[in-house]
Design a protein around this motif. Structure first.
Motif, PDB file in Angstrom:
ATOM      1  N   PRO A  20      79.790 -39.519   3.681  1.00 11.29           N
ATOM      2  CA  PRO A  20      78.505 -40.233   3.709  1.00 11.29           C
ATOM      3  C   PRO A  20      78.038 -40.565   5.137  1.00 11.29           C
ATOM      4  O   PRO A  20      76.839 -40.494   5.430  1.00 11.29           O
ATOM      5  N   TYR A  21      78.985 -40.856   6.023  1.00 13.09           N
ATOM      6  CA  TYR A  21      78.599 -41.139   7.407  1.00 13.09           C
ATOM      7  C   TYR A  21      78.049 -39.884   8.090  1.00 13.09           C
ATOM      8  O   TYR A  21      77.044 -39.944   8.807  1.00 13.09           O
ATOM      9  N   PHE A  24      74.623 -39.409   6.896  1.00 18.77           N
ATOM     10  CA  PHE A  24      73.750 -40.370   7.576  1.00 18.77           C
ATOM     11  C   PHE A  24      73.375 -39.853   8.968  1.00 18.77           C
ATOM     12  O   PHE A  24      72.209 -39.877   9.357  1.00 18.77           O
ATOM     13  N   ALA A  27      71.025 -36.954   8.907  1.00 17.36           N
ATOM     14  CA  ALA A  27      69.666 -37.379   8.546  1.00 17.36           C
ATOM     15  C   ALA A  27      68.946 -38.054   9.716  1.00 17.36           C
ATOM     16  O   ALA A  27      67.806 -38.483   9.578  1.00 17.36           O
ATOM     17  N   SER A  29      70.178 -40.832  11.321  1.00 17.33           N
ATOM     18  CA  SER A  29      70.443 -42.275  11.241  1.00 17.33           C
ATOM     19  C   SER A  29      69.219 -43.069  10.787  1.00 17.33           C
ATOM     20  O   SER A  29      68.706 -43.930  11.502  1.00 17.33           O
ATOM     21  N   ASN A  31      66.620 -45.682   8.902  1.00 16.10           N
ATOM     22  CA  ASN A  31      66.641 -47.125   8.696  1.00 16.10           C
ATOM     23  C   ASN A  31      66.773 -47.404   7.194  1.00 16.10           C
ATOM     24  O   ASN A  31      65.809 -47.265   6.439  1.00 16.10           O
ATOM     25  N   LEU A  32      67.951 -47.817   6.766  1.00 16.34           N
ATOM     26  CA  LEU A  32      68.203 -48.046   5.339  1.00 16.34           C
ATOM     27  C   LEU A  32      67.518 -49.301   4.815  1.00 16.34           C
ATOM     28  O   LEU A  32      67.403 -49.488   3.610  1.00 16.34           O
ATOM     29  N   HIS A 105      77.937 -39.181  -3.824  1.00 11.96           N
ATOM     30  CA  HIS A 105      77.218 -38.564  -2.715  1.00 11.96           C
ATOM     31  C   HIS A 105      75.764 -38.241  -3.062  1.00 11.96           C
ATOM     32  O   HIS A 105      74.903 -38.263  -2.178  1.00 11.96           O
ATOM     33  N   VAL A 108      74.111 -41.306  -2.210  1.00  7.70           N
ATOM     34  CA  VAL A 108      73.898 -41.361  -0.758  1.00  7.70           C
ATOM     35  C   VAL A 108      72.680 -40.514  -0.379  1.00  7.70           C
ATOM     36  O   VAL A 108      71.843 -40.932   0.428  1.00  7.70           O
ATOM     37  N   ILE A 112      69.364 -41.717   1.627  1.00  4.19           N
ATOM     38  CA  ILE A 112      69.007 -41.157   2.935  1.00  4.19           C
ATOM     39  C   ILE A 112      67.791 -40.240   2.833  1.00  4.19           C
ATOM     40  O   ILE A 112      66.935 -40.231   3.702  1.00  4.19           O
ATOM     41  N   SER A 114      67.128 -36.738   3.024  1.00 11.90           N
ATOM     42  CA  SER A 114      66.837 -35.851   4.147  1.00 11.90           C
ATOM     43  C   SER A 114      67.440 -34.471   3.921  1.00 11.90           C
ATOM     44  O   SER A 114      68.448 -34.329   3.231  1.00 11.90           O
ATOM     45  N   ALA A 117      71.093 -34.282   5.374  1.00  9.70           N
ATOM     46  CA  ALA A 117      72.108 -34.823   4.466  1.00  9.70           C
ATOM     47  C   ALA A 117      72.348 -33.870   3.304  1.00  9.70           C
ATOM     48  O   ALA A 117      73.486 -33.683   2.867  1.00  9.70           O
TER      49      ALA A 117
END
Length: 162
Positions: A20-21, A24, A27, A29, A31-32, A105, A108, A112, A114, A117
């Motif tokens: 998941p990181y 992120f 994508a 990073s 803004n969640l 996932h 996730v 995200i 994107s 991702a």
């Protein structure tokens, strides 16, 4: 250090945190904090269902199969299962632990949202498919006809519609 613990820790680091990181980062990073309430609810439900299925599969594997899930490309990281499991979560599909990870996932991905991702997710599925095929060869050697019958009556990742 206990080999079971190492297997569980590696699974947590790679599948619950690491991938998941990477998604992120791929994508850009995002803004969640900008995710709407409905998307957050969907993400949380998918995380609970996915991680819950994975944990159920791990516990079942330990208690019924007598082993640990972390077996990477025919390298035994932790003790392998000694019994073929076809019931419980393994009655859903042959790899319910990975199905749970994929569900998580997807959550996730929804958070995200994107292409980067999504590409990470597709690469993960391709790599895990190769890993699972290697694992299936070992299971065929270990369990023979019983595993062959299980394969005929179940799907690799998705539940079989009856």
């Amino acid at each position: 250090m206990n080999r079971d613990f190492i297997g569980y820790l590696l699974g947590l680091i790679i599948f619950i945190i690491g991938i998941p990181y990477v998604m992120f980062l791929a994508a850009g990073s995002p803004n969640l904090a900008e995710i709407g309430l409905i998307r957050w609810i969907i993400v949380i439900v998918l995380a609970i269902v996915g991680i819950g299925l994975s944990v159920w599969s791990i516990v079942y594997m330990k208690n019924v199969g007598g082993g640990n899930p972390f077996d990477a490309f025919n390298h035994e990281i932790a003790p392998r299962t000694s019994s073929l499991m076809t019931e419980g979560p393994y009655g859903i599909c042959r790899n319910p632990m990975l199905l749970g990870v994929f569900i998580y996932h997807i959550g996730v991905l929804i958070a995200i949202f994107s292409i980067g991702a999504l590409l990470v997710f597709i690469i993960e599925i391709l790599i895990m498919n190769v890993q699972v095929k290697k694992e299936e060869q070992r299971l065929m050697k270990d369990f023979g006809k019983a595993y062959e019958d299980y394969v005929k009556n179940s799907n690799r990742f998705l539940p079989k519609l009856k």
